[in-house]
Design a protein around this motif. Structure first.
Motif, mmCIF file in Angstrom:
data_model
loop_
_atom_site.group_PDB
_atom_site.id
_atom_site.type_symbol
_atom_site.label_atom_id
_atom_site.label_comp_id
_atom_site.label_asym_id
_atom_site.label_seq_id
_atom_site.Cartn_x
_atom_site.Cartn_y
_atom_site.Cartn_z
ATOM 1 N N UNK A 329 40.582 41.549 40.766
ATOM 2 C CA UNK A 329 39.223 41.066 40.490
ATOM 3 C C UNK A 329 38.658 41.812 39.288
ATOM 4 N N UNK A 330 38.139 41.075 38.325
ATOM 5 C CA UNK A 330 37.582 41.673 37.120
ATOM 6 C C UNK A 330 36.252 42.363 37.370
ATOM 7 N N UNK A 331 35.776 43.078 36.341
ATOM 8 C CA UNK A 331 34.540 43.857 36.487
ATOM 9 C C UNK A 331 33.349 42.951 36.775
ATOM 10 N N UNK A 332 33.286 41.784 36.129
ATOM 11 C CA UNK A 332 32.159 40.881 36.363
ATOM 12 C C UNK A 332 32.117 40.380 37.800
ATOM 13 N N UNK A 333 33.282 40.000 38.316
ATOM 14 C CA UNK A 333 33.327 39.529 39.706
ATOM 15 C C UNK A 333 33.006 40.651 40.681
ATOM 16 N N UNK A 334 33.432 41.887 40.342
ATOM 17 C CA UNK A 334 33.104 43.018 41.218
ATOM 18 C C UNK A 334 31.595 43.236 41.284
ATOM 19 N N UNK A 335 30.930 43.106 40.151
ATOM 20 C CA UNK A 335 29.472 43.274 40.145
ATOM 21 C C UNK A 335 28.798 42.197 40.987
ATOM 22 N N UNK A 336 29.305 40.971 40.908
ATOM 23 C CA UNK A 336 28.742 39.895 41.729
ATOM 24 C C UNK A 336 28.944 40.177 43.208
ATOM 25 N N UNK A 337 30.141 40.625 43.565
ATOM 26 C CA UNK A 337 30.409 40.965 44.959
ATOM 27 C C UNK A 337 29.517 42.099 45.432
ATOM 28 N N UNK A 338 29.265 43.054 44.556
ATOM 29 C CA UNK A 338 28.406 44.188 44.910
ATOM 30 C C UNK A 338 27.011 43.681 45.301
ATOM 31 N N UNK A 339 26.447 42.820 44.476
ATOM 32 C CA UNK A 339 25.100 42.320 44.759
ATOM 33 C C UNK A 339 25.091 41.460 46.019
#
Length: 679
Positions: A329-339
């Motif tokens: 999972x890329x950094x952008x998707x990780x940030x989305x999952x975090x939120x």
């Protein structure tokens, strides 16, 4: 909807009544209060009477009519959109109508205690209160002496194979073995779906994430693939998330948590749980299982999706799996999952760039979700909103502890402002940090490192004299990335026995692949030294160690920093594999002046006679030596309860010179030489 279930049990009861009446008609002593506890002569004579075994009585017309009424009501309920658990279970486990009848006969004592005594009577044994195989077949109108009838309750039958029915007492003859329905199946039919205790601790709920690779898996399963294997060849693989996204419903078990020896039993129960819920089974990682354990999961009725880091071995299963590579999972998707994991609870301020803060971390979607929760608790404990520090600490909290047994963990406590280095060296250090922060973009999105054999790690060499700031710089880079620093202890690595050093290093690299941290190999020339010509066996095996390290470093996916005082001793083949080489020169007078001031600190009381300009110009010392001098001077002053004076610094410098094997001469100490000469 349990009315259908109890309606079917009423049909079973009518058949039991008919069977009881039939037994009484031929029972020589129907009123004996001790029947079932002994065999009278009349019973023996009846058993020895010639003739074929009595056929099962045909179903009574009332039972047939009752069954028709119950099923018509179930049809109407399904037409309204209601779920009929018994029918759903029959469809999920491919049960024939006869299998459903046998299941209900076995289930009856668990839902109505009257059936215990009735079965005891029909078994002619009051201690056997469950239906036997022979009694179950008789109540369903099947003769025991046929292969078809016996096959329904054999290990190959859908009831036993699916875990819906357990045939007990294997030491007894097959017709008299007891038939039992597991409590989990009975609870499911009554509408309660808590997982079986055997797998309850293994069940996880991974977050869903939209990944393109899920489409390939979904198409393969739709085409008929019963088993799929997603190989997580890179740390942070999202195998589970892909499986969950590809399946309409998923039952996920974490095999890292398994702590029982009977893996086959866990596999059977997990497979049954998935089918009871109408879901596909997702299990992994399989790396902890032996081939028999993998086979137990792979040969379950599908769909089954397995995940793991190992390459699939065809001998593990006779079922040919669909083999796919799990994405990261890329950094952008990780940030989305975090939120999404925070779900509005504990919002992250707009000033905090979650994507940038998580970029250095290699995390699965599950790790991101747990890290978000950990950050929430960090912020709650501090009484503040979630900030960059909480994001990093939450991410670090998901590190495995295995590497700490092989290396010393250093929690970074210094930053860029604490470094006193030449501008060029500082710039190189920033480049190393940028490589670690942006490698997902450069290597994954831009495809700048093709080929599957090379790792996506970042490796740097810090070269310079002792005390010039190499270890501190590694700590600063780790702190700027939000990572921990793991200093490898050479005492736990180097072994005198052939091959053991390589094994120890492999353990370190393997553990590091599962940790978001930086490996620090201090005094790296001890491991990464130059290869030499082979003149004896010792040279040969020493060269093998270096060759192993060359290969392992190239395939390493993590972050590693090598520090050495003797750059010339490092094997030249490592230079190509290093992403950066940073030289740490001995500080000049200007840097030494700043180091003297930093090492004394703002809280140490200073005497009026302290002359840091003189110290910087006169004494050519590295930062590490200056720190030692300042510390010694502080102890000298603290012992007498006064501020640090110039005499304290001179005496401490003299002691440092002695440690270094240097002479204290008047040309260097100038007007303060008398302090040295008088002791």
């Amino acid at each position: 909807m349990t009315s259908h279930l109890f309606g079917r049990l009423a049909v079973v009861e009518s058949r039991v009544r008919a069977a009881v009446a039939a037994r009484r008609a031929v029972d020589p002593t129907p009123d004996d209060p001790f029947r079932g506890l002994y065999l009278a002569d009349e019973h023996v004579d009846r058993l020895l009477a010639p003739g074929a075994p009595a056929a099962a009585p045909p179903p009574e017309p009332s039972a047939v009519a009752m069954l028709s009424t119950v099923e018509q009501a179930a049809d109407a309920a399904e037409a309204r959109g209601d779920v009929v658990p018994l029918r759903r279970l029959a469809a999920a486990f491919d049960l024939a109508p006869l299998d459903v009848e046998l299941l209900l006969v076995a289930l009856a004592p668990d839902l109505d205690s009257r059936f215990e005594r009735l079965y005891g009577y029909l078994n002619d044994d009051v201690s056997r209160r469950r239906a036997s195989v022979g009694l179950a077949l008789e109540l369903c109108g099947l003769p025991l002496a046929t292969a078809f009838a016996r096959e329904r309750l054999s290990a190959a039958g859908p009831l036993v194979r699916g875990g819906l029915v357990v045939v007990e007492d294997p030491d007894r003859p097959f017709p008299t073995r007891a038939v039992r329905v597991p409590d989990r199946v009975a609870a499911h039919l009554l509408g309660h779906d808590a997982p079986d205790p055997l797998v309850a601790d293994l069940v996880v709920e991974p977050p869903k994430v939209v990944l393109e690779e899920a489409g390939a898996l979904a198409r393969g399963l739709h085409a008929g693939a019963r088993v799929a294997y997603l190989r997580e060849s890179r740390p942070g693989g999202a195998g589970r998330a892909v499986a969950v996204a590809a399946l309409d419903a998923a039952f996920v078990v974490d095999l890292d948590r398994i702590d029982v020896d009977d893996v086959a039993a866990v596999a059977r129960v997990a497979g049954r749980e998935a089918r009871l819920l109408g879901a596909g089974l997702v299990a992994g990682p399989i790396d902890r299982l032996d081939p028999a354990g993998v086979r137990a999961f792979a040969e379950l009725p599908g769909p089954v999706v397995l995940t793991g880091r190992a390459t699939w071995d065809p001998s593990w299963s006779k079922v040919v799996p669909l083999l796919l590579e799990a994405p990261v999972v890329g950094a952008g998707a990780r940030a989305t999952l975090w939120r999404e994991a925070l779900n509005g609870d504990g919002p992250v301020p707009d000033a905090v760039d979650v994507e940038a803060e998580l970029a250095p971390f290699r995390m699965t979607p599950e790790h991101v979700g747990r890290a978000a929760v950990a950050a929430r608790w960090e912020a709650a404990a501090a009484g503040s909103a979630i900030g960059a520090a909480e994001v990093r600490r939450g991410a670090r909290s998901q590190n495995a502890a295995g590497l700490e047994r092989l290396a010393r963990r250093i929690a970074p406590g210094v930053g860029w402002d604490d470094l006193v280095l030449p501008p060029q060296t500082r710039a190189h250090l920033h480049e190393v940090a940028a490589r670690a922060r942006r490698r997902d973009v450069v290597l994954n999105e831009w495809g700048m490192r093709p080929g599957g054999g090379r790792g996506r790690g970042v490796t740097a060499l810090f070269a310079g004299d002792s005390g010039t700031g190499k270890t501190m710089s590694a700590e600063v880079i780790a702190g700027s990335l939000g990572l921990d620093l793991y200093a490898v202890n050479l005492a736990t690595v180097v072994d005198k026995y052939v091959g053991e050093t390589e094994k120890n290093l492999e353990r370190i690299f393997s553990e590091a692949d599962g940790v978001n941290g930086i490996l620090l190999f201090d005094e790296a020339d001890a491991l990464f030294g130059k290869r030499s010509e082979v003149s004896d066996a010792h040279d040969r095996y020493a060269n093998i160690e270096v060759a192993y390290l060359l290969q392992r470093m190239e395939s390493f996916d993590g972050l590693a920093i090598l520090s050495t005082n003797l750059r010339s001793n490092i094997d030249e083949a490592f230079a190509r594999r290093l992403d950066a080489i940073v030289d740490f020169p001995v500080p000049d007078a200007g840097l030494r002046r700043e180091l003297w001031d930093r090492c004394l600190g703002a809280q140490v009381p200073r005497g009026d006679d302290i002359d840091l300009d003189f110290c910087a110009e006169a004494f050519e010392l590295s930062g590490g030596n200056i720190r030692s001098v300042a510390l010694t001077a502080a102890y000298l002053a603290a012992e007498t309860g006064r501020p640090v004076t110039m005499a304290d610094l001179i005496r401490a410098t003299h002691r440092e010179y002695r440690k270094l094997g240097r002479l204290s001469v008047a040309a260097e100490f100038g007007p303060w030489f008398d302090v040295v000469s008088t002791g």
